[in-house]
Design a protein around this motif. Sequence first.
Motif, short mmCIF file in Angstrom:
data_model
loop_
_atom_site.label_atom_id
_atom_site.label_comp_id
_atom_site.label_asym_id
_atom_site.label_seq_id
_atom_site.Cartn_x
_atom_site.Cartn_y
_atom_site.Cartn_z
N THR A 159 26.33 15.93 4.43
CA THR A 159 24.99 15.77 4.51
C THR A 159 24.53 15.61 5.98
OG1 THR A 159 24.66 15.09 2.40
CG2 THR A 159 22.85 14.74 3.75
N SER A 160 23.62 16.77 6.45
CA SER A 160 23.14 16.48 7.93
C SER A 160 21.58 16.57 7.91
CB SER A 160 23.83 17.26 8.55
OG SER A 160 23.25 17.39 10.05
N ASP A 161 21.04 15.66 8.32
CA ASP A 161 19.54 15.99 8.44
C ASP A 161 18.97 16.35 7.32
OD1 ASP A 161 19.60 14.99 11.05
OD2 ASP A 161 19.43 17.24 11.87
N GLY A 162 19.38 15.68 6.16
CA GLY A 162 18.98 16.16 4.59
C GLY A 162 19.54 17.52 4.19
N VAL A 163 20.19 18.03 4.67
CA VAL A 163 20.72 19.51 4.34
C VAL A 163 22.32 19.29 3.80
CG1 VAL A 163 21.46 21.84 4.81
CG2 VAL A 163 19.13 20.76 5.85
N ARG A 164 22.62 19.68 2.49
CA ARG A 164 23.81 19.56 2.19
C ARG A 164 24.83 20.89 2.69
NH1 ARG A 164 25.12 16.08 -2.11
NH2 ARG A 164 26.19 17.59 -3.00
N LEU A 165 25.77 20.40 3.39
CA LEU A 165 26.55 21.57 3.98
C LEU A 165 27.87 21.85 3.25
CD1 LEU A 165 26.25 20.37 7.82
CD2 LEU A 165 24.84 22.26 6.69
N ALA A 166 28.17 22.76 2.88
CA ALA A 166 29.43 23.20 2.28
C ALA A 166 30.53 23.40 3.12
CB ALA A 166 29.05 24.57 1.34
N VAL A 167 31.52 22.47 2.99
CA VAL A 167 32.58 22.42 4.19
C VAL A 167 33.77 22.92 3.46
CG1 VAL A 167 33.82 21.09 5.77
CG2 VAL A 167 31.17 20.76 5.37
#
Length: 567
Positions: A7-15
């Motif tokens: 999670t970055s700045d409220g956005v969930r990043l698919a890694v």
Amino acid sequence: MKNRTVTSDGVRLAVYEHGDPSKPTVLLVHGYPDTHLMWQDVVTRLVEDFHVVSYDTRGAGKTGKPSTLESYRLEHLANDLMAVADAVSPDQPVHVVAHDWGSIQAWEAVTEPANADRIASYTSISGPCLDHVAHWMRRPGLKVARQLLHSWYIGFFHLPVLPTLAWRLWLGRNWGQVMSLADGVPRRPGHPAPTITKDGINGMSLYRANFRPVMRKPRERRTTVPVQVIHPERDRYVTAPLTENLQKWAPKLWRRTIPASHWVALTHPDVVARMASEFIRHVDGAPATRSLRRAEVGRHRPPFTDKLVVITGGGSGIGRATALAFAKQGAEVVVCDINHDTAAETAALAGAKAHAYQVNVADEGAVAKFAADVAAAHGIPDVVVNNAGIGHAGALMDATTEEWQRVLDVNLWGVIHGCKSFGELMIAGGEGGHIVNVASAAAYLPSKVLGVYSTSKAAVFMLSDCLRAELASAGIGVSTICPGIVNTNIAGTTTFSGVTAAEQARKQEASTRAYRRRNFPPERVAAEIVRAVRQRRAIVPVTAEAKAARVLSRLSPTALRGLAARF
């Protein structure tokens, strides 16, 4: 493969993680309108040696879509990159490799001073720093105008409604075909991603959120991180000037080119993976490869320093002079000849960076082994000079099958073997190169007494024309050298049809005297060969008679045929 969410700045990043986490981490950042899937072929080539991580950027693939346009600003994108880096490699800096918009946002992270200790190296492909672009565009000229023409789509993406409709109604379902037709990207299952329509629409926010603010007020964005810029030479969107003269912003800079289109990670994954790996290993302490050494920006060196040149028939004459000329320009030289002693003499004269091999160019297997040995011991050549040849004279009606075979085996098949064996290496290397085929003015100058020789050289001439067209897309140039009468030992070793041994000896002696009187040295031919490679010239007649015959063959071939019949 291990999947996780960051999670970055409220956005969930698919890694997505591949390989051993204890190895150096390579973080791959995709561009627009791609997802992490564009890196699949590169990942498979890196995963044995590195911990390879990719992720879907904001609004792409399985990553969440921000709720506002402002959330697509560069500072948020850079925060995403660093959040992924901190999650997958909390204790060691990461090596970033990025393409297109992934590269643009990676520049934002790399030029942030606080990140200097967290990013070990940066490989940028087809995505400049927007601030650097804005500064560059303040110096208007033809280069800027040309780039603006290539950037037409940016204006289109700023229009209301229309670009979204284009993606929904046509672009989304046809994007794979567009990439195939425009840039030669192969069609295959899984690419483009199933989310391409959504990705295309969401990703336009990258342009709308960033271009106008940055172009109006660019910042001074510098970095101390080692940067490798890879420029695909046929990029339809990012022209070469945007990748040049970046030392002001990134003093630790390497610049490399690939004869490819914009989506080079999809069309040339082997080359991208190799270049990234070489750079990463060097930053981590390994010696630089020859290719990487010559890519370092700011090193002042002779024009052929860190280049490998292979020359056949290098034991004497034009071959020896060419080897010495390239060595003087800084090249590492590999010389082969059917006579090992003369090849070794040339290598000794050329200096410590020269090597000698004994090769019969008429033997296909021997040339193939020679090419493999050179690649294993010295690397892929940058220049190959197919110079080995023999002379033959006499009437065509007097020539025996054995004489035809002998001349064609060396003069034609020797060149074919060299072009094929080394050309395949150059293509696989993915960095272009140059092939020089030594033909003759006899290639376009008909003669009653040089029929067999002229035929062999005319075949080399046409072979070179065809090869030039075939290899152009691989960035490999082909030069045809037509020397004319040059003072070498070819006259003394020329064989003659239909004469006795004693008559042949007399003719050889007479020819040698004539060539000596002409006294055109092989060093001048060698200088033309070096110039042809530097300037990527196609056809090079050398002596005055070679130039005159070339002009006459084009202006009045009938007159040339008439002269041949009379003399």
